[in-house]
Write a protein that holds these residues in place. Structure first.
Motif, short mmCIF file in Angstrom:
data_model
loop_
_atom_site.label_atom_id
_atom_site.label_comp_id
_atom_site.label_asym_id
_atom_site.label_seq_id
_atom_site.Cartn_x
_atom_site.Cartn_y
_atom_site.Cartn_z
N ARG A 194 -10.48 -19.35 42.10
CA ARG A 194 -11.58 -18.62 42.33
C ARG A 194 -11.69 -17.40 43.25
N GLU A 195 -10.39 -17.28 43.64
CA GLU A 195 -9.98 -16.11 44.49
C GLU A 195 -10.43 -14.56 43.83
N ARG A 196 -10.78 -13.78 44.60
CA ARG A 196 -11.34 -12.41 44.08
C ARG A 196 -10.97 -11.64 45.13
N PHE A 197 -10.52 -10.25 44.88
CA PHE A 197 -10.38 -9.43 45.86
C PHE A 197 -10.71 -7.93 45.73
N LEU A 198 -11.08 -7.32 46.50
CA LEU A 198 -11.55 -5.80 46.07
C LEU A 198 -10.40 -4.93 45.84
N ASN A 199 -10.42 -4.13 44.80
CA ASN A 199 -9.43 -3.05 44.94
C ASN A 199 -9.86 -1.95 45.37
N PRO A 200 -8.92 -0.78 45.69
CA PRO A 200 -9.10 0.20 46.57
C PRO A 200 -10.54 1.10 46.26
N ASP A 201 -10.89 1.18 44.76
CA ASP A 201 -12.14 1.57 44.44
C ASP A 201 -13.12 0.94 45.08
N GLU A 202 -12.97 -0.24 44.74
CA GLU A 202 -14.20 -1.24 45.29
C GLU A 202 -14.46 -1.09 46.78
N ILE A 203 -13.30 -1.11 47.57
CA ILE A 203 -13.53 -1.06 48.96
C ILE A 203 -14.15 0.41 49.22
N ARG A 204 -13.83 1.39 48.64
CA ARG A 204 -14.52 2.83 49.06
C ARG A 204 -16.14 2.63 48.97
N ARG A 205 -16.44 2.06 47.61
CA ARG A 205 -17.79 1.86 47.45
C ARG A 205 -18.25 1.12 48.27
N LEU A 206 -17.82 0.03 48.75
CA LEU A 206 -18.60 -0.86 49.76
C LEU A 206 -18.90 -0.18 50.91
#
Length: 374
Positions: A194-206
């Motif tokens: 179930r592992e999910r991780f944020l990509n660079p774009d998602e990290i910036r949006r967060l």
């Protein structure tokens, strides 16, 4: 209580305690009565066979008299000395041993883990094995039990280690031969990670979404940032005290793997240094003398992740993100294991697939050189 010649009056008046107790008979070696915390009393005989301690249940003290139990014990001893077939004695039921294991082994589990293990025992394990002789449980029995839980694979996987502890400790306590644990080698269910991780774009949006929340919800916003910047578990940040933060690092009193040190980046330290100190808790509750509740953090996260367009991301996935970024930047498995507070390197290895995209990019980058194009 010192060993003495047991009397019927003494057996009748023995009171249960918080743990299982054995009262041995001075006259007949190996014979005695076991008092369970539930109040049950069992006559037993312990023998040494082939260098191993073997425990035989003679009978329930509520069903047979002391002298009858002593006579059975003598017959069993005489039979062993003559080399005859052993006298048939009452088998020790699975639940009797399981009860003893939970009482004697519980110190090895944290309170939360103990509660979870008891739940799996009562709901998934006991209904299948109740009434069976602990010494007679085979690998086939365990496989059939595990297969019976096919509709609840997660419960099956988490119950199996609990059953294994019970049967392993049964060996330690003399109810089964050493090395006979039938759970060894039982394969768990294969479940998609179930592992999910944020990509660079998602990290910036967060990060962009969190910025205005530092004014309206400073504690919750700071908690989310720290989860991402440290790879800590949610409970480790929720229960953080100011006394845990010293010399630029977190000295956690307790965690899933015990006390550990969390090394902080300069940004993580700035976040902590910018928070008000109004009591012992870093993230205090406004209504009680404690830390913020999990529900408060959960509600905040639900709102933030929706605003950032990452609705499928859990708070725990921020820990996965921390691991994946560390892998992508060349950190070693042992180093990442220390950062995350893992005791077993195998636990850290499960995160390696999170950097598959980075590995693929690295492979492509080698093509011009290896193909002789440069």
């Amino acid at each position: 209580m010192a060993n003495s010649r047991l009397t019927q009056h003494q057996v009748d008046n023995l009171k249960p305690g918080k743990t299982t107790r054995n009262i041995r008979d001075r006259e007949l070696k190996g014979f005695g009565v076991r008092i369970l915390p539930s109040g049950g009393k069992r006559y037993f005989l312990q023998l040494q066979t082939g260098g191993q301690r073997v425990w035989h249940a003679i009978g329930d003290a509520g069903d047979i008299a002391l002298e009858c139990a002593r006579s059975k014990a003598r017959s069993l001893l005489a039979s062993r000395q003559r080399g005859d077939d052993p006298v048939v004695v009452e088998p020790v039921p699975f639940e009797t041993v399981a009860e003893e294991v939970f009482l004697r082994y519980r110190r090895h589990w944290k309170p939360g883990t103990l509660a979870v293990n008891l739940s799996y025992y009562r709901n998934q394990i006991l209904p299948w094995f109740e009434g069976r002789a602990i010494a007679d449980i085979t690998r086939s029995d365990v496989r059939q039990w595990f297969a019976s839980l096919h509709a609840v694979p997660v419960a099956a996987d988490r119950s199996a280690p609990v059953l294994s502890v019970i049967l392993r400790q049964a060996e330690v306590y003399g109810y089964r031969p050493e090395g006979s644990n039938p759970c060894v080698g039982i394969r768990r269910n294969r479940r998609r990670g179930r592992e999910r991780f944020l990509n660079p774009d998602e990290i910036r949006r967060l990060s962009t979404v969190l910025d205005p929340h530092h004014d309206s919800h400073p504690l919750q916003a700071s908690m989310v940032r720290l989860l991402l910047l440290t790879g800590c578990r949610r409970s480790e940040i929720l229960t953080l005290k100011w006394s845990d933060y010293r010399e630029g690092k977190l000295c956690l009193r307790d965690s899933k793997t015990g006390p550990r040190t969390v090394w902080l980046s300069s940004l993580a330290r700035r976040i902590l240094d910018g928070l008000p100190r109004s009591g012992p808790w870093v993230f205090p509750s406004p209504r009680r003398d404690s830390h913020l509740s999990q529900q408060t953090l959960h509600d905040f996260w639900q709102r933030v992740r929706s605003e950032a367009g990452i609705e499928d991301v859990r708070l725990h996935d921020l820990r996965h993100t921390y691991a994946s970024v560390a892998l992508a930047h060349g950190e070693t498995i042992p180093t990442i294991g220390r950062l995350l507070g893992h005791n077993d390197p195998a636990t850290t290895l499960k995160y390696t697939h999170l950097a598959d995209a980075t590995v693929h990019e690295a492979a492509e980058a080698l093509v011009p050189v290896l193909a002789g194009e440069d």
